[in-house]
Write a protein that holds these residues in place. Structure first.
Motif, PDB file in Angstrom:
ATOM      1  N   LEU A   1      -8.920  -3.109 -10.413  1.00  0.00           N
ATOM      2  CA  LEU A   1      -9.528  -2.728 -11.694  1.00  0.00           C
ATOM      3  C   LEU A   1     -10.679  -1.744 -11.541  1.00  0.00           C
ATOM      4  CD1 LEU A   1      -9.580  -6.284 -13.338  1.00  0.00           C
ATOM      5  CD2 LEU A   1      -7.881  -4.470 -13.653  1.00  0.00           C
ATOM      6  N   ALA A   2     -11.010  -1.388 -10.304  1.00  0.00           N
ATOM      7  CA  ALA A   2     -12.054  -0.401 -10.032  1.00  0.00           C
ATOM      8  C   ALA A   2     -11.497   0.594  -9.020  1.00  0.00           C
ATOM      9  CB  ALA A   2     -13.321  -1.072  -9.495  1.00  0.00           C
ATOM     10  N   PRO A   3     -11.841   1.888  -9.160  1.00  0.00           N
ATOM     11  CA  PRO A   3     -11.260   2.915  -8.284  1.00  0.00           C
ATOM     12  C   PRO A   3     -11.853   2.862  -6.875  1.00  0.00           C
ATOM     13  CG  PRO A   3     -12.931   3.878  -9.709  1.00  0.00           C
ATOM     14  CD  PRO A   3     -12.794   2.451 -10.147  1.00  0.00           C
ATOM     15  N   VAL A   4     -11.003   2.737  -5.879  1.00  0.00           N
ATOM     16  CA  VAL A   4     -11.461   2.746  -4.485  1.00  0.00           C
ATOM     17  C   VAL A   4     -11.404   4.187  -3.983  1.00  0.00           C
ATOM     18  CG1 VAL A   4     -10.988   1.931  -2.146  1.00  0.00           C
ATOM     19  CG2 VAL A   4     -10.693   0.390  -4.092  1.00  0.00           C
ATOM     20  N   THR A   5     -12.558   4.767  -3.716  1.00  0.00           N
ATOM     21  CA  THR A   5     -12.621   6.170  -3.298  1.00  0.00           C
ATOM     22  C   THR A   5     -12.782   6.325  -1.793  1.00  0.00           C
ATOM     23  OG1 THR A   5     -14.985   6.129  -3.882  1.00  0.00           O
ATOM     24  CG2 THR A   5     -13.482   7.017  -5.506  1.00  0.00           C
ATOM     25  N   GLY A   6     -12.914   5.211  -1.090  1.00  0.00           N
ATOM     26  CA  GLY A   6     -13.005   5.262   0.360  1.00  0.00           C
ATOM     27  C   GLY A   6     -12.810   3.878   0.946  1.00  0.00           C
ATOM     28  N   GLY A   7     -12.320   3.811   2.195  1.00  0.00           N
ATOM     29  CA  GLY A   7     -12.110   2.530   2.852  1.00  0.00           C
ATOM     30  C   GLY A   7     -10.761   1.923   2.513  1.00  0.00           C
ATOM     31  N   GLU A   8     -10.588   0.664   2.914  1.00  0.00           N
ATOM     32  CA  GLU A   8      -9.318  -0.032   2.733  1.00  0.00           C
ATOM     33  C   GLU A   8      -9.548  -1.452   2.227  1.00  0.00           C
ATOM     34  OE1 GLU A   8      -6.438   1.488   6.295  1.00  0.00           O
ATOM     35  OE2 GLU A   8      -8.091   0.177   6.876  1.00  0.00           O
ATOM     36  N   ILE A   9      -8.591  -1.946   1.444  1.00  0.00           N
ATOM     37  CA  ILE A   9      -8.543  -3.362   1.070  1.00  0.00           C
ATOM     38  C   ILE A   9      -7.193  -3.877   1.538  1.00  0.00           C
ATOM     39  CG2 ILE A   9      -8.589  -5.054  -0.802  1.00  0.00           C
ATOM     40  CD1 ILE A   9     -10.316  -3.132  -2.393  1.00  0.00           C
ATOM     41  N   LEU A  10      -7.210  -4.692   2.591  1.00  0.00           N
ATOM     42  CA  LEU A  10      -5.976  -5.194   3.178  1.00  0.00           C
ATOM     43  C   LEU A  10      -5.730  -6.618   2.718  1.00  0.00           C
ATOM     44  CD1 LEU A  10      -6.450  -3.964   6.873  1.00  0.00           C
ATOM     45  CD2 LEU A  10      -5.364  -2.753   4.976  1.00  0.00           C
ATOM     46  N   TYR A  11      -4.521  -6.868   2.237  1.00  0.00           N
ATOM     47  CA  TYR A  11      -4.089  -8.219   1.898  1.00  0.00           C
ATOM     48  C   TYR A  11      -2.863  -8.537   2.740  1.00  0.00           C
ATOM     49  CZ  TYR A  11      -2.345 -12.273  -0.580  1.00  0.00           C
ATOM     50  OH  TYR A  11      -1.882 -13.534  -0.863  1.00  0.00           O
ATOM     51  N   ASN A  12      -2.990  -9.565   3.557  1.00  0.00           N
ATOM     52  CA  ASN A  12      -1.912  -9.894   4.499  1.00  0.00           C
ATOM     53  C   ASN A  12      -1.531  -8.688   5.351  1.00  0.00           C
ATOM     54  OD1 ASN A  12      -1.388 -12.602   4.469  1.00  0.00           O
ATOM     55  ND2 ASN A  12       0.327 -12.494   3.044  1.00  0.00           N
ATOM     56  N   GLY A  13      -2.515  -7.868   5.683  1.00  0.00           N
ATOM     57  CA  GLY A  13      -2.290  -6.723   6.557  1.00  0.00           C
ATOM     58  C   GLY A  13      -1.852  -5.451   5.862  1.00  0.00           C
ATOM     59  N   ALA A  14      -1.520  -5.517   4.564  1.00  0.00           N
ATOM     60  CA  ALA A  14      -1.077  -4.332   3.820  1.00  0.00           C
ATOM     61  C   ALA A  14      -2.225  -3.780   2.984  1.00  0.00           C
ATOM     62  CB  ALA A  14       0.105  -4.681   2.918  1.00  0.00           C
ATOM     63  N   ASP A  15      -2.392  -2.463   2.993  1.00  0.00           N
ATOM     64  CA  ASP A  15      -3.454  -1.827   2.216  1.00  0.00           C
ATOM     65  C   ASP A  15      -3.042  -1.790   0.744  1.00  0.00           C
ATOM     66  OD1 ASP A  15      -5.536  -0.381   1.192  1.00  0.00           O
ATOM     67  OD2 ASP A  15      -5.240   1.389   2.444  1.00  0.00           O
ATOM     68  N   ILE A  16      -3.739  -2.569  -0.092  1.00  0.00           N
ATOM     69  CA  ILE A  16      -3.390  -2.660  -1.513  1.00  0.00           C
ATOM     70  C   ILE A  16      -4.296  -1.800  -2.392  1.00  0.00           C
ATOM     71  CG2 ILE A  16      -2.474  -4.993  -1.221  1.00  0.00           C
ATOM     72  CD1 ILE A  16      -5.058  -6.049  -2.541  1.00  0.00           C
ATOM     73  N   SER A  17      -5.229  -1.059  -1.779  1.00  0.00           N
ATOM     74  CA  SER A  17      -6.221  -0.333  -2.580  1.00  0.00           C
ATOM     75  C   SER A  17      -5.593   0.778  -3.417  1.00  0.00           C
ATOM     76  CB  SER A  17      -7.312   0.242  -1.677  1.00  0.00           C
ATOM     77  OG  SER A  17      -6.764   1.054  -0.660  1.00  0.00           O
ATOM     78  N   GLY A  18      -4.416   1.285  -2.989  1.00  0.00           N
ATOM     79  CA  GLY A  18      -3.776   2.347  -3.752  1.00  0.00           C
ATOM     80  C   GLY A  18      -2.573   1.891  -4.551  1.00  0.00           C
ATOM     81  N   TYR A  19      -2.406   0.581  -4.711  1.00  0.00           N
ATOM     82  CA  TYR A  19      -1.246   0.058  -5.438  1.00  0.00           C
ATOM     83  C   TYR A  19      -1.252   0.494  -6.900  1.00  0.00           C
ATOM     84  CZ  TYR A  19       0.724  -3.139  -1.923  1.00  0.00           C
ATOM     85  OH  TYR A  19       1.342  -3.674  -0.828  1.00  0.00           O
ATOM     86  N   GLY A  20      -0.081   0.840  -7.413  1.00  0.00           N
ATOM     87  CA  GLY A  20       0.077   1.164  -8.819  1.00  0.00           C
ATOM     88  C   GLY A  20       0.320  -0.083  -9.651  1.00  0.00           C
ATOM     89  N   ARG A  21       0.580   0.113 -10.939  1.00  0.00           N
ATOM     90  CA  ARG A  21       0.709  -1.008 -11.869  1.00  0.00           C
ATOM     91  C   ARG A  21       1.860  -1.934 -11.490  1.00  0.00           C
ATOM     92  NH1 ARG A  21       0.540   0.461 -18.113  1.00  0.00           N
ATOM     93  NH2 ARG A  21      -1.500   1.174 -17.356  1.00  0.00           N
ATOM     94  N   ARG A  22       3.010  -1.355 -11.122  1.00  0.00           N
ATOM     95  CA  ARG A  22       4.175  -2.178 -10.796  1.00  0.00           C
ATOM     96  C   ARG A  22       3.912  -3.018  -9.542  1.00  0.00           C
ATOM     97  NH1 ARG A  22       9.955   0.644 -10.673  1.00  0.00           N
ATOM     98  NH2 ARG A  22       9.355   0.833 -12.872  1.00  0.00           N
ATOM     99  N   GLN A  23       3.299  -2.404  -8.518  1.00  0.00           N
ATOM    100  CA  GLN A  23       2.995  -3.146  -7.292  1.00  0.00           C
ATOM    101  C   GLN A  23       1.963  -4.236  -7.547  1.00  0.00           C
ATOM    102  OE1 GLN A  23       2.092   0.637  -5.300  1.00  0.00           O
ATOM    103  NE2 GLN A  23       3.389  -0.027  -3.587  1.00  0.00           N
TER     104      GLN A  23
END
Length: 287
Positions: free
Chosen positions: A67-89
């Protein structure tokens, strides 16, 4: 005493996350709400994220939720980077990551019955009606509400009961992580204690992990395995729940610690003086 942190692989791994918002004005530099924040959450663990208004704690929770734009870095969930996920993902990820918002009065649709509110995420997942009805009964029992609550509207319940309904909705899809955004701040003290006990009981029974956002160091003291303290978009202290909430080292955390009222008026006045001194120290340091 804070619970002992589970020793397990990382479930959520926030690495050097930056969040910026545009600012109006010619050549105006964007406002940097998060300045390279890192933390992690293990399965079955509660990580408390504490700070005053404007510290960036809610922004971090929103970044995890997409719900907030990530402009740098990574957010990993279970090893997958979810910071750039779209609405469907993100919609697909909702069975894994859920949220409980601050205000139980506005987080529930007032025109829907409790059964409809709790069934909604199940319908999206195409759960058969009979199974969904059984799941609603299980959820109401899990949060300590009677089965007949299903036919009633949110307005028929107190603030604490509405927050229990919001928790039940978050649990509907058996998530592994729940972001709790100030979930007890709108409740009175006795209701706060009961809801916090409920969070802990649910974690003991289900193994769900919490990222628990709060402005109150005292609220997270007995719930969090580890605590991160945020100030001006950065984590200034990060450690075990016992250490951070009982023996804080950073001046800002000490200031939060001294904000808790105590019954002795003389000692309370001393704490006010200590808080003023720490505020001056922080201002001088430019932290």
């Amino acid at each position: 005493m804070s619970p002992t942190a589970p020793q397990a692989p990382t479930l959520l791994d926030v690495r050097d996350v930056v969040v910026e918002y545009p600012v109006k004005g010619f050549r105006a530099q964007p406002f940097r709400a998060l300045k390279g924040v890192s933390l992690d959450v293990r399965p079955g663990e509660t990580v408390g994220l504490v700070g005053e208004s404007g510290s960036g704690k809610t922004t971090l929770g929103r970044a995890v939720l997409g719900l907030a734009p990530v402009t740098g870095g990574e957010i990993l969930y279970n090893g997958a980077d979810i910071s750039g996920y779209g609405r469907r993902q993100r919609r697909a990820l909702s069975s894994e990551i859920q949220v409980v918002f601050q205000d139980p009065y506005t987080s529930l649709n007032p025109s829907l019955t409790i059964e409809q509110i709790l069934t909604e995420p199940l319908v999206v997942r195409k759960v058969p009606a009979k199974q969904a009805a059984q799941r609603v009964r299980e959820l109401l029992d899990q949060v300590g509400l009677p089965t007949n609550a299903a036919a009633r509207l949110p307005r028929d319940f107190s603030g604490g009961q509405r927050q229990r309904i919001a928790i039940a909705r978050a649990l509907a899809l058996d998530p592994r992580l729940i972001v709790c955004d100030e979930p007890v701040s709108a409740l009175d003290l006795s209701t706060q204690a009961r809801v916090l006990d409920l969070f802990r009981d649910i974690q003991d029974r289900t193994g769900v992990a919490y990222l628990f956002v709060s402005h109150d160091l005292g609220v997270v003291r007995h719930l969090s395995h580890r605590v991160a303290v945020m100030y001006h978009g950065e984590i200034v202290e990060w450690g075990s729940g016992d250490q951070v909430t009982s023996r804080p080292e950073h001046p800002y955390t000490q200031k939060l610690f001294l904000a808790a009222p105590i019954p002795d008026p003389d000692r309370q006045e001393e704490r006010r003086e200590d808080r003023r001194r720490l505020a001056e120290q922080l201002a001088e340091a430019g932290a």
